[in-house]
Design a protein around this motif. Sequence first.
Motif: not given
Length: 496
Positions: A234-259
């Motif tokens: 299952k591909a779980v997509h984390y957001i890259c933030d256009e307002q921050s030069e398209w950098y990965p949103d670290i908070d969004d990554i953390k929210k989407k990690v699970n076991d």
Amino acid sequence: MSNETFADRLRKAMDDCGIKQVDLVRAAAGQGVKLGKSHVSQYVSGKTVPRADILHFLAAALHVEEDWLINGNTEALDHHEKKEKDISGGSNMREFKKSSKLDNVLYDVRGPVVEEASRMESAGTHVLKLNIGNPAPFGFRTPDEVIYDMRQQLTESEGYSDAKGLFAARKAIMQYAQLKNIPNVSIDDIYTGNGVSELINLCMSALLDDGDEILIPSPDYPLWTACATLAGGKAVHYICDEQSEWYPDIDDIKKKVNDRTKAIVIINPNNPTGALYPREVLQQIVEVAREHQLIIFSDEIYDRLVMDGEEHISIASLAPDLFCVTFSGLSKSHMIAGFRIGWMILSGNKRHVKDYIEGLNMLSNMRLCSNVPAQSIVQTALGGHQSVKDYIVPGGRIYEQREFIYKALTDIPGITAVKPKAAFYIFPKLDVKRFNITNDEQFALDLLREKKILIIHGGGFNWKDPDHFRVVYLPRVEVLEQATRKIGDFLSTYRQ
């Protein structure tokens, strides 16, 4: 409709195909069929109907049955099905469907909009393809030294190589890894592939069981999502933030990690946004991977196409204690996409991935080896003059085309964009309220049919909102100037 005329059906078929009268005239000329503008005008207006040979051409160009076009016979639409029934003696033919594993697999870089463009081309319409990063058609040539070396070694490349690749090629890649400060890499940690694409598929197939999750950026290069899905994951997509030069949103990554999360993918430099990730962002991703014991897959195929004096940093160089797989190749940096030569580098801590590496070896062995003639030039390509450097500085083609496309697109009312720092893509944003856009694929189709310009809509890169599209800025400035003028003209009146 009982009162529908030949002209009505002709206009409908032309509209369905996005073909204008002049397109039919050009297509006819290309096939040696005598068809003038006045003739087509008379057919469309209903003043006359064509003779048999012209009818045959029109039906073929518009992908319809002759009987339907001239007589309105809807039974003609079932021609192929009836033929199959006749062949089988009246019984129903067994139907073969695609595997259910493909039900959720999408790859719109070569999807429905591209298929429509191919159909238009087959009818004689010229389409400007800004949809795929294919350097050769736009005049980017492979370095002469590389071509010469491949020719010299062709007679020695007739047999299979080692499953992982030629020693000389892997040695050169290992030395390149050392220059990138990628730790703990030996010859055995290098695998060559028929482009990075093959290796992505191999890595996902070896890793993922049904229900396993893998973090993939949004927007992404869609092959990552497709291969993960095809492997049962299952591909779980984390957001890259256009307002921050398209950098990965670290908070969004953390929210989407699970076991169930096994790995995280980064694409740096990024396709489709052209973003380049700084050290501090990469370090934050490493910390997340470290905390949750994730594998890091880093797609770095554009690592030598970095502009503005910026430096590309391999994330593996920041994570000696983690298992990383780094992907790169020669398709873009040496303008030899058709040779299909890429590689992956296993680095860092390999103690806890021995079984996974066995899986990689098994799949690598099953395909015997990658393209041997292409492997033969890796050493020359990595060790010789890096011609791409001339393209990415002021005055160089990629640099100047980047400068032009950014300004030209952002000058169009209703379009904004983040200026790319690497690769040769830009991912502009549309003002969906201004254009009333609810379906970005329809936007791409409408642009294609009206202006004969092929782009890929944002949804093709697993971007959820219908407000982006990707442009490949490989054509010369004068071609990009024409294209952006047409896009501006199209958007000046476009409403969905």
